[in-house]
Scaffold this motif. Structure first.
Motif, PDB file in Angstrom:
ATOM      1  N   SER A   1       5.644 -10.720 -10.805  1.00 22.02           N
ATOM      2  CA  SER A   1       6.139 -10.157  -9.325  1.00 22.02           C
ATOM      3  C   SER A   1       7.897 -10.098  -9.519  1.00 22.02           C
ATOM      4  CB  SER A   1       5.795 -11.096  -8.232  1.00 22.02           C
ATOM      5  OG  SER A   1       6.151 -12.285  -8.470  1.00 22.02           O
ATOM      6  N   GLU A   2       8.303 -10.931 -10.355  1.00 23.34           N
ATOM      7  CA  GLU A   2       9.831 -11.108 -10.423  1.00 23.34           C
ATOM      8  C   GLU A   2      10.250  -9.721 -10.980  1.00 23.34           C
ATOM      9  OE1 GLU A   2       8.230 -12.849 -14.408  1.00 23.34           O
ATOM     10  OE2 GLU A   2       7.795 -12.714 -12.426  1.00 23.34           O
ATOM     11  N   TYR A   3       9.473  -8.808 -11.549  1.00 21.84           N
ATOM     12  CA  TYR A   3      10.074  -7.427 -12.064  1.00 21.84           C
ATOM     13  C   TYR A   3       9.945  -6.517 -11.016  1.00 21.84           C
ATOM     14  CZ  TYR A   3       9.994  -9.260 -16.830  1.00 21.84           C
ATOM     15  OH  TYR A   3      10.227  -9.859 -17.855  1.00 21.84           O
ATOM     16  N   ILE A   4       9.405  -6.888  -9.705  1.00 25.09           N
ATOM     17  CA  ILE A   4       9.461  -5.882  -8.656  1.00 25.09           C
ATOM     18  C   ILE A   4      10.959  -5.368  -8.370  1.00 25.09           C
ATOM     19  CG2 ILE A   4       9.114  -5.426  -6.238  1.00 25.09           C
ATOM     20  CD1 ILE A   4       6.689  -7.391  -6.567  1.00 25.09           C
ATOM     21  N   ALA A   5      11.860  -6.138  -8.745  1.00 23.89           N
ATOM     22  CA  ALA A   5      13.413  -5.795  -8.156  1.00 23.89           C
ATOM     23  C   ALA A   5      13.856  -4.779  -9.260  1.00 23.89           C
ATOM     24  CB  ALA A   5      14.066  -7.163  -8.451  1.00 23.89           C
TER      25      ALA A   5
ATOM     26  N   LEU B   1      20.285  -0.870 -30.405  1.00 23.87           N
ATOM     27  CA  LEU B   1      18.992  -1.152 -30.096  1.00 23.87           C
ATOM     28  C   LEU B   1      19.096  -0.937 -28.643  1.00 23.87           C
ATOM     29  CD1 LEU B   1      18.254  -4.592 -32.002  1.00 23.87           C
ATOM     30  CD2 LEU B   1      17.217  -2.212 -32.267  1.00 23.87           C
ATOM     31  N   PRO B   2      17.899  -0.610 -28.127  1.00 26.17           N
ATOM     32  CA  PRO B   2      17.581  -0.042 -26.492  1.00 26.17           C
ATOM     33  C   PRO B   2      17.720  -1.357 -25.748  1.00 26.17           C
ATOM     34  CG  PRO B   2      15.765   0.041 -27.637  1.00 26.17           C
ATOM     35  CD  PRO B   2      16.577  -0.128 -28.927  1.00 26.17           C
ATOM     36  N   ALA B   3      18.116  -1.512 -24.597  1.00 27.63           N
ATOM     37  CA  ALA B   3      17.862  -2.469 -23.536  1.00 27.63           C
ATOM     38  C   ALA B   3      16.412  -2.388 -23.253  1.00 27.63           C
ATOM     39  CB  ALA B   3      18.488  -2.093 -22.252  1.00 27.63           C
ATOM     40  N   TYR B   4      15.757  -3.497 -22.597  1.00 27.96           N
ATOM     41  CA  TYR B   4      14.507  -3.591 -22.168  1.00 27.96           C
ATOM     42  C   TYR B   4      14.131  -2.699 -21.269  1.00 27.96           C
ATOM     43  CZ  TYR B   4      10.533  -5.396 -19.696  1.00 27.96           C
ATOM     44  OH  TYR B   4       9.253  -5.672 -19.133  1.00 27.96           O
ATOM     45  N   ASN B   5      14.960  -2.327 -20.172  1.00 26.62           N
ATOM     46  CA  ASN B   5      14.857  -1.423 -18.977  1.00 26.62           C
ATOM     47  C   ASN B   5      14.887  -0.079 -19.567  1.00 26.62           C
ATOM     48  OD1 ASN B   5      14.572  -3.243 -16.833  1.00 26.62           O
ATOM     49  ND2 ASN B   5      16.780  -3.414 -17.036  1.00 26.62           N
ATOM     50  N   PHE B   6      15.034   0.386 -20.877  1.00 25.11           N
ATOM     51  CA  PHE B   6      15.077   1.679 -21.258  1.00 25.11           C
ATOM     52  C   PHE B   6      13.727   1.791 -22.418  1.00 25.11           C
ATOM     53  CE2 PHE B   6      16.744   4.972 -24.496  1.00 25.11           C
ATOM     54  CZ  PHE B   6      16.436   6.015 -23.812  1.00 25.11           C
ATOM     55  N   ALA B   7      13.436   0.957 -23.149  1.00 30.69           N
ATOM     56  CA  ALA B   7      12.651   0.808 -24.272  1.00 30.69           C
ATOM     57  C   ALA B   7      10.941   0.906 -23.786  1.00 30.69           C
ATOM     58  CB  ALA B   7      12.840  -0.391 -25.243  1.00 30.69           C
ATOM     59  N   HIS B   8      10.869   0.055 -22.675  1.00 29.34           N
ATOM     60  CA  HIS B   8       9.616  -0.127 -22.358  1.00 29.34           C
ATOM     61  C   HIS B   8       9.214   1.061 -21.785  1.00 29.34           C
ATOM     62  CE1 HIS B   8       9.093  -1.240 -18.032  1.00 29.34           C
ATOM     63  NE2 HIS B   8      10.516  -1.638 -18.231  1.00 29.34           N
ATOM     64  N   ILE B   9      10.111   1.680 -20.970  1.00 28.72           N
ATOM     65  CA  ILE B   9       9.717   2.870 -20.031  1.00 28.72           C
ATOM     66  C   ILE B   9       9.296   4.122 -21.218  1.00 28.72           C
ATOM     67  CG2 ILE B   9      10.459   4.823 -18.902  1.00 28.72           C
ATOM     68  CD1 ILE B   9       9.578   2.455 -17.108  1.00 28.72           C
ATOM     69  N   ILE B  10      10.127   4.244 -22.185  1.00 29.38           N
ATOM     70  CA  ILE B  10       9.844   5.117 -23.205  1.00 29.38           C
ATOM     71  C   ILE B  10       8.592   4.803 -24.171  1.00 29.38           C
ATOM     72  CG2 ILE B  10      10.433   6.172 -25.318  1.00 29.38           C
ATOM     73  CD1 ILE B  10      12.387   6.797 -22.889  1.00 29.38           C
TER      74      ILE B  10
ATOM     75  N   THR C   1       4.612   2.671  -4.204  1.00 27.61           N
ATOM     76  CA  THR C   1       3.242   1.977  -4.155  1.00 27.61           C
ATOM     77  C   THR C   1       2.806   1.125  -5.184  1.00 27.61           C
ATOM     78  OG1 THR C   1       2.214   3.915  -2.893  1.00 27.61           O
ATOM     79  CG2 THR C   1       0.907   2.112  -3.423  1.00 27.61           C
ATOM     80  N   ASP C   2       2.813  -0.126  -4.972  1.00 24.64           N
ATOM     81  CA  ASP C   2       2.339  -1.120  -5.769  1.00 24.64           C
ATOM     82  C   ASP C   2       0.886  -1.361  -5.812  1.00 24.64           C
ATOM     83  OD1 ASP C   2       3.564  -3.446  -7.916  1.00 24.64           O
ATOM     84  OD2 ASP C   2       1.886  -4.116  -6.673  1.00 24.64           O
ATOM     85  N   ALA C   3       0.306  -1.315  -6.878  1.00 19.80           N
ATOM     86  CA  ALA C   3      -1.293  -1.723  -6.609  1.00 19.80           C
ATOM     87  C   ALA C   3      -1.707  -2.970  -6.052  1.00 19.80           C
ATOM     88  CB  ALA C   3      -2.020  -1.377  -7.980  1.00 19.80           C
ATOM     89  N   VAL C   4      -0.949  -3.990  -6.113  1.00 21.78           N
ATOM     90  CA  VAL C   4      -1.100  -5.377  -5.574  1.00 21.78           C
ATOM     91  C   VAL C   4      -0.255  -5.413  -4.399  1.00 21.78           C
ATOM     92  CG1 VAL C   4      -1.026  -7.776  -6.217  1.00 21.78           C
ATOM     93  CG2 VAL C   4      -1.618  -6.169  -7.732  1.00 21.78           C
ATOM     94  N   MET C   5       1.238  -5.115  -4.325  1.00 18.78           N
ATOM     95  CA  MET C   5       1.987  -5.560  -3.100  1.00 18.78           C
ATOM     96  C   MET C   5       2.087  -4.522  -2.083  1.00 18.78           C
ATOM     97  SD  MET C   5       2.967  -8.312  -4.274  1.00 18.78           S
ATOM     98  CE  MET C   5       4.428  -8.702  -3.055  1.00 18.78           C
ATOM     99  N   GLY C   6       1.397  -3.321  -2.365  1.00 18.42           N
ATOM    100  CA  GLY C   6       1.498  -2.014  -1.601  1.00 18.42           C
ATOM    101  C   GLY C   6       2.692  -1.228  -1.157  1.00 18.42           C
ATOM    102  N   GLU C   7       2.932  -0.879  -0.124  1.00 20.03           N
ATOM    103  CA  GLU C   7       4.189   0.037   0.044  1.00 20.03           C
ATOM    104  C   GLU C   7       5.410  -0.690  -0.112  1.00 20.03           C
ATOM    105  OE1 GLU C   7       4.226   3.452   0.192  1.00 20.03           O
ATOM    106  OE2 GLU C   7       1.958   3.062  -0.332  1.00 20.03           O
ATOM    107  N   LEU C   8       6.464  -0.467  -1.209  1.00 19.56           N
ATOM    108  CA  LEU C   8       7.817  -1.232  -1.243  1.00 19.56           C
ATOM    109  C   LEU C   8       8.811  -0.162  -1.350  1.00 19.56           C
ATOM    110  CD1 LEU C   8       6.395  -3.714  -4.218  1.00 19.56           C
ATOM    111  CD2 LEU C   8       6.747  -4.014  -1.813  1.00 19.56           C
ATOM    112  N   SER C   9       9.949  -0.598  -1.113  1.00 20.67           N
ATOM    113  CA  SER C   9      11.205   0.273  -1.048  1.00 20.67           C
ATOM    114  C   SER C   9      12.273  -0.382  -1.531  1.00 20.67           C
ATOM    115  CB  SER C   9      11.298   1.005   0.281  1.00 20.67           C
ATOM    116  OG  SER C   9      11.474  -0.050   1.095  1.00 20.67           O
ATOM    117  N   ALA C  10      13.392   0.335  -1.728  1.00 23.97           N
ATOM    118  CA  ALA C  10      14.617  -0.423  -2.199  1.00 23.97           C
ATOM    119  C   ALA C  10      15.854   0.745  -1.690  1.00 23.97           C
ATOM    120  CB  ALA C  10      14.759  -0.575  -3.502  1.00 23.97           C
ATOM    121  N   GLY C  11      16.789   0.070  -0.989  1.00 28.72           N
ATOM    122  CA  GLY C  11      18.066   0.892  -0.826  1.00 28.72           C
ATOM    123  C   GLY C  11      19.027   1.161  -1.706  1.00 28.72           C
TER     124      GLY C  11
END
Length: 215
Positions: free
Chosen positions: A199-203, A176-185, A151-161
């Protein structure tokens, strides 16, 4: 600093103030190939000029000084934290050392292109990867290939296969960490409650769901 950064910062600031929260400024500087001298100072000066005063992060007059209880706020100063989490993921079977050279990976890509199919690194996952050491890329091991929903607070229900999930890089060869690892930590360690992104980060969102749902 461009208009997209300013827009995101403005929304983040307004949400934080509306909910009596803290506006956090974190310098995500692990991609050293894109380092620009003076860029950090310009970010601080621009936010200050706009009146978007942050509660945690580098200080305006001296970026090397920081305020807040969850520092450091420069990702290059948080390397030990990322290594700790990387080793934890290895021990839980969620990460492995990437034994291939860039040239070998390119051969895999070219073969997939010639066969007119999407390149997925997980299709070439080594059966017996070597023990990971600094200087070797570390990859996430997708634990389960299936459709995920969120659930995205703006876009609503989303899904990916299943096609959205692959064994992406966690720690690069430079240590050094990749962006997709560092910012989650960092979001977890800094007790971040709300993340506002373009919105480009939804993917890329599915990348963060797979390990969470499997732990």
């Amino acid at each position: 600093m461009h208009l997209g950064n300013v827009r995101t910062a403005l929304y983040t600031y307004l949400v934080a103030r509306a909910h009596q929260g803290d506006f956090i400024l974190r310098i995500e500087d692990t991609d050293q190939a894109r380092f620009v001298e003076g860029a950090e100072e310009m970010i601080l000066e621009t936010l200050n000029w706009l009146g978007l005063n942050w509660d945690e992060g580098p200080t305006l007059n001296n970026p090397k000084e920081e305020s807040g209880n969850f520092g450091p706020y420069h990702q290059t100063d948080r390397r030990d934290i990322y290594i700790k989490w990387a080793k934890k993921m290895i021990s839980e079977g969620l990460a492995y050392a990437d034994p291939y050279t860039p040239e070998e990976v390119q051969v895999f890509r070219d073969k997939a292109k010639a066969e007119k199919r999407a390149f997925l690194y997980r299709d070439h996952r080594p059966e017996n990867p070597p023990e990971w050491q600094l200087g070797m890329p570390l990859r996430f091991k997708v634990p389960e290939i299936k459709r995920y929903s969120w659930t995205d607070a703006v876009m609503g229900e989303l899904s990916a296969g299943p096609e959205a999930f692959d064994d992406f890089i966690l720690i690069k060869a430079d240590g050094l960490p990749a962006y997709n690892f560092a910012h989650i930590i960092d979001d977890f360690e800094m007790q971040v409650t709300h993340v506002i992104r373009g919105s480009e980060y939804i993917a890329s969102t599915p990348k963060y769901l797979s390990p969470l749902r499997s732990s």
